[in-house]
Design a protein around this motif. Structure first.
Motif, PDB file in Angstrom:
ATOM      1  N   ARG A  21      -2.345   7.149  -2.636  1.00 38.18           N
ATOM      2  CA  ARG A  21      -4.105   7.070  -3.458  1.00 38.18           C
ATOM      3  C   ARG A  21      -4.564   7.870  -2.739  1.00 38.18           C
ATOM      4  N   GLY A  64       1.241   4.230  -4.469  1.00 37.72           N
ATOM      5  CA  GLY A  64       0.331   5.284  -2.927  1.00 37.72           C
ATOM      6  C   GLY A  64       1.465   6.414  -3.167  1.00 37.72           C
ATOM      7  N   ASN A 120       0.918  -1.211  -0.234  1.00 32.95           N
ATOM      8  CA  ASN A 120       0.195  -0.301  -0.355  1.00 32.95           C
ATOM      9  C   ASN A 120       0.667   1.387   0.052  1.00 32.95           C
ATOM     10  N   TYR A 140      -1.307   9.743   5.880  1.00 27.72           N
ATOM     11  CA  TYR A 140      -2.323  10.684   4.782  1.00 27.72           C
ATOM     12  C   TYR A 140      -0.356  11.293   4.671  1.00 27.72           C
ATOM     13  N   ARG A 182      -4.051   8.665   1.061  1.00 28.61           N
ATOM     14  CA  ARG A 182      -3.790   7.079   1.830  1.00 28.61           C
ATOM     15  C   ARG A 182      -2.300   7.148   1.276  1.00 28.61           C
ATOM     16  N   TYR A 227     -12.412   4.288   0.822  1.00 30.60           N
ATOM     17  CA  TYR A 227     -11.863   2.960   0.868  1.00 30.60           C
ATOM     18  C   TYR A 227     -10.781   3.556   0.087  1.00 30.60           C
ATOM     19  N   SER A 228      -9.689   2.767   0.555  1.00 28.42           N
ATOM     20  CA  SER A 228      -7.841   3.582  -0.256  1.00 28.42           C
ATOM     21  C   SER A 228      -7.300   2.813  -1.610  1.00 28.42           C
ATOM     22  N   ILE A 246      -8.287   9.069  -1.445  1.00 24.26           N
ATOM     23  CA  ILE A 246      -9.481   7.885  -1.100  1.00 24.26           C
ATOM     24  C   ILE A 246     -10.355   7.815  -1.888  1.00 24.26           C
TER      25      ILE A 246
END
Length: 210
Positions: A28, A26, A22, A191, A184, A47-48, A30
């Motif tokens: 990413r 990124g 993740n 963040y 994210r 939702y990421s 949101i």
């Protein structure tokens, strides 16, 4: 394998304190998704795994890792709204991801205002400066390379109406940084905030420069 490269095969584990996937993909955008079920009960959740996938027609999508209320609602109604998560709304966005029962209204939980959409029945977040009203085009259950299904669903929707706060339009051009979108990152709590200091310009080869 060089000593300065950490290599792993995801099926065998990453061997690190936290999964880096993740963090690498990124930061990413949101997917702050509002939805409602057939009985009109509202849901709002971030939702990421989210992004835009097409220009004409505009299509966006998010992935529900596990069967969540948003997915259930969208399957019932075929509609959802994406709401831009910004730095001033970060705490409310975080509140809306609490694990609560379907009967709980996350708009109320996070102190946010549901505002009627223009084209679809699902309301948008009144405090968000940008919202996309969407109608579902596809819901796809994801699968492994060997075709085994996994419990994650990609929800794709056509944007049928757009709401933009006029203060974000500078001479008719949308000012991405002025909206202060949050993104994210990796880890359990990372963040990022996008600001004007991050801007640089690079034109495509052969493009006419202004």
């Amino acid at each position: 394998m060089p000593d300065d490269i950490h290599f792993y095969e995801p099926a065998n584990g990453h061997g690190l304190p936290h999964d880096p996937f993740n963090a690498i993909v990124g930061p990413r955008p949101i997917g702050w998704i509002s939805s409602q079920d057939n009985e009109g009960r509202l849901n709002l959740a971030p939702y990421s795994f989210f992004n835009a996938f097409n220009y004409i027609p505009p299509i966006i999508g998010f992935s529900s890792v596990g069967r969540k209320d948003s997915l259930n609602n969208i399957e019932q109604t075929g509609e959802f709204v994406w709401n831009l998560a910004t730095r001033p709304l970060a705490e409310q966005m975080n509140q809306s991801c609490a694990a609560v029962s379907p009967e709980v209204n996350e708009f109320e939980l996070a102190g946010l205002t549901p505002v009627a959409s223009k084209v679809i029945a699902v309301p948008r977040v009144g405090e968000s400066p940008v919202s996309f009203e969407c109608k579902v085009t596809q819901i796809i259950q994801l699968q492994r390379a060997d075709k085994e299904l996994v419990p994650s669903w990609l929800v794709l929707g056509e944007v049928v109406a757009v709401h933009i706060a006029k203060w974000l339009l500078k001479d008719g051009v949308y000012d991405t940084a002025a909206a202060e979108p949050i993104l994210r990152g990796g880890g359990p709590a990372d963040y990022f905030q996008l600001g004007p200091q991050a801007l640089f310009k690079m034109y495509r080869p052969g493009a006419n420069k202004p």
